[in-house]
Design a protein around this motif. Structure first.
Motif, PDB file in Angstrom:
ATOM      1  N   GLU A  14      -5.314   7.678   6.072  1.00 63.53           N
ATOM      2  CA  GLU A  14      -4.239   8.131   5.297  1.00 63.53           C
ATOM      3  C   GLU A  14      -2.898   7.312   5.727  1.00 63.53           C
ATOM      4  OE1 GLU A  14      -2.559  11.795   2.485  1.00 63.53           O
ATOM      5  OE2 GLU A  14      -3.816  11.897   4.123  1.00 63.53           O
ATOM      6  N   LEU A  15      -2.463   6.937   4.639  1.00 63.71           N
ATOM      7  CA  LEU A  15      -1.029   6.317   5.101  1.00 63.71           C
ATOM      8  C   LEU A  15       0.065   7.539   4.688  1.00 63.71           C
ATOM      9  CD1 LEU A  15       1.291   4.026   5.603  1.00 63.71           C
ATOM     10  CD2 LEU A  15       1.000   3.636   3.227  1.00 63.71           C
ATOM     11  N   THR A  16       0.647   7.953   5.614  1.00 63.04           N
ATOM     12  CA  THR A  16       1.675   8.997   5.419  1.00 63.04           C
ATOM     13  C   THR A  16       3.355   8.513   6.003  1.00 63.04           C
ATOM     14  OG1 THR A  16       1.640  10.012   7.805  1.00 63.04           O
ATOM     15  CG2 THR A  16      -0.231  10.543   6.181  1.00 63.04           C
ATOM     16  N   ILE A  26       0.680  -1.045   0.022  1.00 62.72           N
ATOM     17  CA  ILE A  26       0.009  -0.002  -0.138  1.00 62.72           C
ATOM     18  C   ILE A  26       0.851   1.372  -0.036  1.00 62.72           C
ATOM     19  CG2 ILE A  26      -1.774   1.233   1.141  1.00 62.72           C
ATOM     20  CD1 ILE A  26      -2.428  -1.719   2.617  1.00 62.72           C
ATOM     21  N   THR A  27       0.868   2.095  -1.012  1.00 62.46           N
ATOM     22  CA  THR A  27       1.692   3.089  -1.321  1.00 62.46           C
ATOM     23  C   THR A  27       1.190   4.251  -0.372  1.00 62.46           C
ATOM     24  OG1 THR A  27       0.457   3.814  -3.071  1.00 62.46           O
ATOM     25  CG2 THR A  27       2.459   2.281  -3.294  1.00 62.46           C
ATOM     26  N   LEU A  28       2.251   5.347  -0.134  1.00 62.38           N
ATOM     27  CA  LEU A  28       1.942   6.547   0.593  1.00 62.38           C
ATOM     28  C   LEU A  28       1.198   7.339  -0.126  1.00 62.38           C
ATOM     29  CD1 LEU A  28       5.921   7.627   1.603  1.00 62.38           C
ATOM     30  CD2 LEU A  28       3.965   6.676   3.084  1.00 62.38           C
ATOM     31  N   GLY A  29       0.144   7.951   0.844  1.00 62.85           N
ATOM     32  CA  GLY A  29      -0.982   8.671   0.102  1.00 62.85           C
ATOM     33  C   GLY A  29      -2.031   7.960  -0.043  1.00 62.85           C
ATOM     34  N   SER A  30      -2.164   6.827   0.233  1.00 64.72           N
ATOM     35  CA  SER A  30      -3.507   5.860  -0.023  1.00 64.72           C
ATOM     36  C   SER A  30      -4.249   6.168   1.280  1.00 64.72           C
ATOM     37  CB  SER A  30      -3.063   4.307  -0.199  1.00 64.72           C
ATOM     38  OG  SER A  30      -2.144   4.063  -1.206  1.00 64.72           O
ATOM     39  N   SER A  31      -5.696   6.331   0.938  1.00 65.75           N
ATOM     40  CA  SER A  31      -6.558   6.440   1.916  1.00 65.75           C
ATOM     41  C   SER A  31      -7.775   5.385   1.847  1.00 65.75           C
ATOM     42  CB  SER A  31      -6.757   7.782   1.729  1.00 65.75           C
ATOM     43  OG  SER A  31      -7.611   8.213   0.755  1.00 65.75           O
ATOM     44  N   LEU A  32      -8.501   5.553   3.037  1.00 65.98           N
ATOM     45  CA  LEU A  32      -9.783   4.877   2.948  1.00 65.98           C
ATOM     46  C   LEU A  32     -10.773   5.557   3.570  1.00 65.98           C
ATOM     47  CD1 LEU A  32      -8.958   1.460   4.393  1.00 65.98           C
ATOM     48  CD2 LEU A  32      -9.170   2.018   2.120  1.00 65.98           C
ATOM     49  N   SER A  33     -12.119   5.650   3.436  1.00 68.82           N
ATOM     50  CA  SER A  33     -13.089   6.498   3.925  1.00 68.82           C
ATOM     51  C   SER A  33     -14.086   5.895   4.579  1.00 68.82           C
ATOM     52  CB  SER A  33     -13.813   7.394   2.655  1.00 68.82           C
ATOM     53  OG  SER A  33     -14.664   8.351   3.139  1.00 68.82           O
ATOM     54  N   LEU A  43      -5.844   8.618  11.090  1.00 68.08           N
ATOM     55  CA  LEU A  43      -7.154   8.485  11.037  1.00 68.08           C
ATOM     56  C   LEU A  43      -7.947   9.991  11.572  1.00 68.08           C
ATOM     57  CD1 LEU A  43      -9.950   7.127  10.657  1.00 68.08           C
ATOM     58  CD2 LEU A  43      -9.863   6.165  13.121  1.00 68.08           C
ATOM     59  N   ASN A  44      -8.594  10.593  10.847  1.00 71.97           N
ATOM     60  CA  ASN A  44      -9.226  11.984  11.188  1.00 71.97           C
ATOM     61  C   ASN A  44     -10.588  11.853  11.060  1.00 71.97           C
ATOM     62  OD1 ASN A  44      -6.664  13.501  11.172  1.00 71.97           O
ATOM     63  ND2 ASN A  44      -6.426  13.531   8.963  1.00 71.97           N
ATOM     64  N   ASN A  45     -11.447  12.775  11.751  1.00 71.05           N
ATOM     65  CA  ASN A  45     -12.779  12.817  11.654  1.00 71.05           C
ATOM     66  C   ASN A  45     -13.069  13.424  10.496  1.00 71.05           C
ATOM     67  OD1 ASN A  45     -12.514  15.513  12.434  1.00 71.05           O
ATOM     68  ND2 ASN A  45     -13.049  15.066  14.692  1.00 71.05           N
ATOM     69  N   PRO A  46     -14.562  13.660  10.281  1.00 66.60           N
ATOM     70  CA  PRO A  46     -14.712  14.515   8.952  1.00 66.60           C
ATOM     71  C   PRO A  46     -14.430  15.916   8.985  1.00 66.60           C
ATOM     72  CG  PRO A  46     -16.735  13.214   9.795  1.00 66.60           C
ATOM     73  CD  PRO A  46     -15.659  13.133  10.951  1.00 66.60           C
ATOM     74  N   GLY A  47     -14.061  16.554  10.106  1.00 65.53           N
ATOM     75  CA  GLY A  47     -13.737  17.896  10.522  1.00 65.53           C
ATOM     76  C   GLY A  47     -12.228  18.086  10.430  1.00 65.53           C
ATOM     77  N   GLY A  48     -11.478  16.780   9.926  1.00 64.66           N
ATOM     78  CA  GLY A  48     -10.145  17.065   9.855  1.00 64.66           C
ATOM     79  C   GLY A  48      -9.077  16.806  11.004  1.00 64.66           C
ATOM     80  N   ARG A  49      -9.861  16.589  12.130  1.00 61.37           N
ATOM     81  CA  ARG A  49      -8.954  16.408  13.287  1.00 61.37           C
ATOM     82  C   ARG A  49      -8.695  15.009  13.685  1.00 61.37           C
ATOM     83  NH1 ARG A  49     -11.390  18.833  19.343  1.00 61.37           N
ATOM     84  NH2 ARG A  49      -9.343  18.503  20.284  1.00 61.37           N
ATOM     85  N   MET A  50      -7.375  14.602  13.968  1.00 61.70           N
ATOM     86  CA  MET A  50      -7.011  13.438  14.332  1.00 61.70           C
ATOM     87  C   MET A  50      -7.452  12.751  15.620  1.00 61.70           C
ATOM     88  SD  MET A  50      -2.925  12.214  14.623  1.00 61.70           S
ATOM     89  CE  MET A  50      -2.548  13.189  16.040  1.00 61.70           C
ATOM     90  N   VAL A  51      -7.963  11.696  15.173  1.00 65.43           N
ATOM     91  CA  VAL A  51      -8.581  10.939  16.570  1.00 65.43           C
ATOM     92  C   VAL A  51      -7.851   9.703  16.862  1.00 65.43           C
ATOM     93  CG1 VAL A  51     -10.794  11.957  16.057  1.00 65.43           C
ATOM     94  CG2 VAL A  51     -10.343   9.889  15.097  1.00 65.43           C
ATOM     95  N   TRP A  52      -7.018   9.155  15.808  1.00 68.80           N
ATOM     96  CA  TRP A  52      -6.389   8.189  16.216  1.00 68.80           C
ATOM     97  C   TRP A  52      -5.033   7.861  15.183  1.00 68.80           C
ATOM     98  CZ3 TRP A  52      -4.890   3.746  13.152  1.00 68.80           C
ATOM     99  CH2 TRP A  52      -4.232   2.633  13.711  1.00 68.80           C
ATOM    100  N   TYR A  53      -3.794   7.205  15.547  1.00 66.15           N
ATOM    101  CA  TYR A  53      -2.942   7.219  14.700  1.00 66.15           C
ATOM    102  C   TYR A  53      -1.870   5.936  14.818  1.00 66.15           C
ATOM    103  CZ  TYR A  53       0.203   9.225  18.433  1.00 66.15           C
ATOM    104  OH  TYR A  53       0.667   9.399  19.454  1.00 66.15           O
ATOM    105  N   ALA A  54      -1.281   5.578  14.087  1.00 59.04           N
ATOM    106  CA  ALA A  54      -0.360   4.198  14.258  1.00 59.04           C
ATOM    107  C   ALA A  54       1.092   4.977  13.650  1.00 59.04           C
ATOM    108  CB  ALA A  54      -0.846   2.959  13.628  1.00 59.04           C
ATOM    109  N   SER A  55       1.948   5.152  14.385  1.00 57.22           N
ATOM    110  CA  SER A  55       3.135   5.705  14.288  1.00 57.22           C
ATOM    111  C   SER A  55       4.423   4.701  14.395  1.00 57.22           C
ATOM    112  CB  SER A  55       3.616   6.912  15.011  1.00 57.22           C
ATOM    113  OG  SER A  55       3.736   6.579  16.330  1.00 57.22           O
TER     114      SER A  55
END
Length: 800
Positions: free
Chosen positions: A93-95, A27-34, A101-113
């Motif tokens: 989104e994979l960065t 899965i390449t960088l920039g790939s996303s799910l909705s 993981l962002n909510n519909p308002g663009g606020r981050m609610v979860w991440y895996a780093s």
């Protein structure tokens, strides 16, 4: 030779990693799910696993998860952020920094780093083992779902020391539940949790593979590709999880091992390419008997307080004793509560307790802990009388010569089919309690928990709704007489539906299951037989008034068009013949008051989420409806909770009809003690700021987990919550307000800010209070909160 050995080792390493990389679809960088539908996912190369969003029961909430993709159940084996599922429209989104993981308002609610965080992610993949991995430079895994498990482990998965699993709260609620598996100090242990906190009680199962000699202590917890689960010690030896033994591997089976919501660690199997009606079956479980495994003076036991546990088909099953009902009918592991008044005091002081209470016998069940008195030698009659006349006694255990007395809450209850003992429950005569022939206590439990759903609001709204239905009857009757069968266009354009009585009679099985009753009608549970087959709450009204036809039609039209996830939906009505019926969305978890003022109190972050949901619902009513609606009676009893504990405002319909009769408005509203804005007592126009005031009081209740008025406190200033909060706020004693709750004190910045917001909301002058939209923005951190002034009318709203 050394060079040859090195080359050989390198070749071996590459070959050993080859299965992983050959089975990975990058899965390449920039790939996303909705989070828009269940098709938004990434598959493993074989297609056996999927990673993406799963919609939760046709709601607007989605769970980021990994699941078996080739079986009908689509069983989830890993999930992210289960306590706060993602709302519809969220994106993943994979960065280079990992998964975001962002909510519909663009606020981050979860991440895996990645670990360490300085490493840049180059790609990701879902392997055929079910492991989702992030890869850095050099093809090294810098994050894996296998190293961050939730409630399940899979073949080829290894847990290191310090790893843990946590159960779900229920089979359909992915919040962290009441049990955890820990691999610490060389042993695998299962522990109950003091839910909703994460404090651990003593273990109820241990592999006992820790050792003073570190080389003989457990070092890896392995689920191998053959389906066997065992512990590898530091010295390389293996140890089984007693009493499990090695199983014969089968390539035609899927395997998983899950810490289930009932606390049982279970290894399951599923036949590949099986018929569609097949389900997972349990190969083996730990512990063998959950009912007797937990035995501790601290904590409730496997089924919650005041309940008892029995084994049904190898699994623990929970029931309530006589006179008790489930705290949550949809989660029988959360314990039971008495369905009648208890104790002494008040009017009881002047009456003979033998006239108030009686004993009901209930056998083959035991609560082995918690005795506060043992009397011997005693006969059964003496034992019964001793409990009846003891204000502390709730139940007595009698074995023929000895009488043990217990007070609530009862813990560690379990079914016992052998041995002589009688369980003597003290119940109040004449009060409503469960049928003693039904040990589950569930049938009568629903009226108590859910009666508040639709009848727990103020009498005012019942009256208004009665008026509403009467007006509909008049309108339609007039149309029928005129030969016009066309429904009013202003109402037909709404989301409300006109039901016929026969349809509702079938949906409720002839109005069989009563949820509650009040002075204006009875509420029944129903299931629509056609279409969605959704559960509904059906209120049969038995008293009507005839007035205000035109005003009602205008209001009904406006309310029928309201639709928001934080408002309880009024689906429709029936006015056929003599029948007057209202049909509501069914809410399975009762009122916020039931949750908020219970013991133990709900988790801090759950309370935070509920506060935001209520605020969003009020913003919608005040500013986003076609016709703005003032609720006028915001309080915990009018906030209902669905199966996911999502908060929804109820009784908001027809609220602003109050404005047409100001004197009646004062009389009706003053009945809700502690939430009334000061302007209700003044000859001034009432605006949406009355809801802001009530929300401020309720926000303090949510923060402090106590009622706005509790007169039993000796300290008068503490009796009125708003007084006490402001005193503590000025003195900087915020920890006292939350009773030193660990999660709340750790979130002290939010605690401090939200207290200031609440104090702004309860200002005496309505013009000093912020609008609900501004309140929402301050709660979410988009607006700064200035220092609030001292409100000057705390007692105005409660002294009447």
């Amino acid at each position: 030779m050394a060079t040859l050995a090195a080359v050989s080792s390198l070749i071996f390493l590459c070959l050993s990693l080859l299965p992983y990389y050959s089975s990975a679809a990058n899965i390449t960088l920039g790939s996303s799910l909705s989070a828009t539908n269940n098709n938004s996912s990434w598959l493993s190369p074989s297609g056996e696993f999927a990673f993406g969003f799963r919609q939760l029961n046709n709601s607007d909430l989605f769970l980021l998860a990994i699941w078996f993709n080739k079986i009908p159940q689509r069983t989830i084996v890993w999930h992210a952020n289960g306590d706060n599922p993602a709302p519809r429209g969220s994106t993943l989104e994979l960065t280079t920094n990992g998964l975001v993981l962002n909510n519909p308002g663009g606020r981050m609610v979860w991440y895996a780093s990645p670990s360490p965080a300085t490493i840049a992610v180059t790609k990701a993949a879902l392997l055929d083992t079910g492991n989702f991995v992030l890869t850095g430079n050099g093809s090294n895994f810098v994050w894996e779902s296998f190293k961050n498990p939730t409630d399940t482990i899979l073949p080829d998965q290894t847990l290191d020391l310090g790893s843990m699993l946590f159960s779900k709260l229920t089979e359909t609620n992915f919040s962290k539940g009441r049990f955890e598996l820990h691999f610490d100090n060389g042993s695998v242990q299962l522990n109950p949790v003091a839910w909703p906190s994460r404090s651990l009680y003593n273990w109820y199962y241990s592999s006992e593979t820790s050792s003073i000699n570190s080389s003989e202590s457990g070092n890896k917890f392995v689920f191998n590709a053959s389906g066997n689960i065992y512990i590898v010690k530091t010295n390389g030896e293996t140890a089984q999880l007693f009493p499990w033994v090695t199983i014969t591997p089968r390539v035609d089976l899927y395997y998983r091992a899950t810490l289930d919501s009932d606390g049982v660690f279970t290894q399951y199997a599923f036949l590949k390419n099986s018929p569609t009606n097949q389900s997972w079956w349990a190969l083996r479980i730990l512990p063998g008997n959950m009912c007797t495994a937990i035995f501790s003076d601290i904590g409730s036991g496997p089924c919650g307080f005041n309940s008892y546990c029995s084994i049904q088909n190898g699994r623990p099953s929970c029931d309530c004793p006589p006179g008790f009902v489930f705290v949550d009918p949809n989660n029988r592991f959360m314990g039971c509560r008495p369905n009648f008044r208890q104790g002494c005091g008040g009017d009881d002081d002047s009456r003979d307790l033998g006239e108030l209470y009686e004993i009901r016998e209930f056998n083959n069940v035991d609560w082995p802990l918690g005795d506060y008195e043992k009397l011997q030698p005693y006969n059964q009659k003496d034992c019964e009388q001793s409990c009846i006349y003891d204000c502390s006694c709730a139940v007595a255990i009698y074995d023929g010569t000895r009488c043990w007395k217990k007070r609530l809450p009862l813990s560690n209850g379990r079914y016992r089919d052998t041995g002589f003992s009688k369980v003597l429950f003290k119940v109040r005569k004449g009060d409503s309690f469960s049928d003693f022939g039904d040990n589950s206590g569930s049938r009568r439990g629903r009226p108590i928990l859910l009666g508040a759903l639709l009848l727990g609001g103020s009498v005012f709204f019942n009256v208004v709704l009665l008026v509403a239905v009467s007006i509909v009857v008049c309108v339609w009757h007039h149309k029928k007489e005129a030969g016009n069968n066309v429904q009013d266009s202003s109402i037909s354009d709404t989301n409300m539906r006109c039901f016929n009585y026969k349809e509702l009679e079938e949906a409720t099985d002839a109005f069989k299951e009563e949820l509650g009753r009040g002075s204006f009608g009875i509420v029944y549970k129903g299931v629509l037989r056609s279409g969605s087959r959704n559960a509904i709450a059906v209120k049969k009204l038995d008293k009507l008034a005839q007035e205000r036809e035109r005003e009602f039609k205008t209001e009904l039209s406006a309310i029928g068009r309201t639709h928001h996830k934080n408002l309880v939906q009024l689906h429709g009505f029936c006015d056929e013949g003599v029948h007057r019926v209202l049909v509501y969305e069914f809410m399975s978890n009762g009122t916020l008051a039931n949750l908020l003022f219970a013991i133990p109190k709900p988790d801090w972050y759950l309370r935070v989420r509920i506060s935001l949901e209520i605020a969003k619902g009020l913003v919608y009513l005040h500013e986003e409806c076609n016709v703005p609606i003032i609720h006028c009676d915001i309080k915990p009893q009018n906030i209902l909770l669905d199966q996911y504990l999502i908060a929804k405002i109820s009784d908001f319909g027809l609220s602003k009809l109050l404005l047409s009769n100001q004197s009646r408005t004062r009389t009706m509203i003053r009945g809700t003690r502690g939430y009334v804005a000061p302007e209700w007592f003044k000859n001034v126009p009432v605006t949406a700021k009355v809801d802001v005031y009530s929300f401020g009081v309720m926000l303090l209740e949510i923060i402090c987990c106590r009622r706005s008025v509790e007169m039993e406190f000796e300290d008068e200033r503490r009796a009125i919550l708003t007084d006490w909060v402001y005193d503590c706020y000025i003195e900087g004693r915020l920890d006292v307000l939350v009773d030193n709750e660990e999660a709340a004190t750790a979130d002290v910045d939010r605690l401090h800010k939200w207290l200031m917001i609440a104090i702004w909301c309860i200002q005496e002058d309505p013009s000093d209070r912020p609008a609900m939209k501004m309140v929402m923005q301050m709660l979410e951190g988009f607006l700064d909160v200035p220092q609030p002034p001292c409100p000057s009318s705390f007692r105005v709203s409660v002294e009447y």
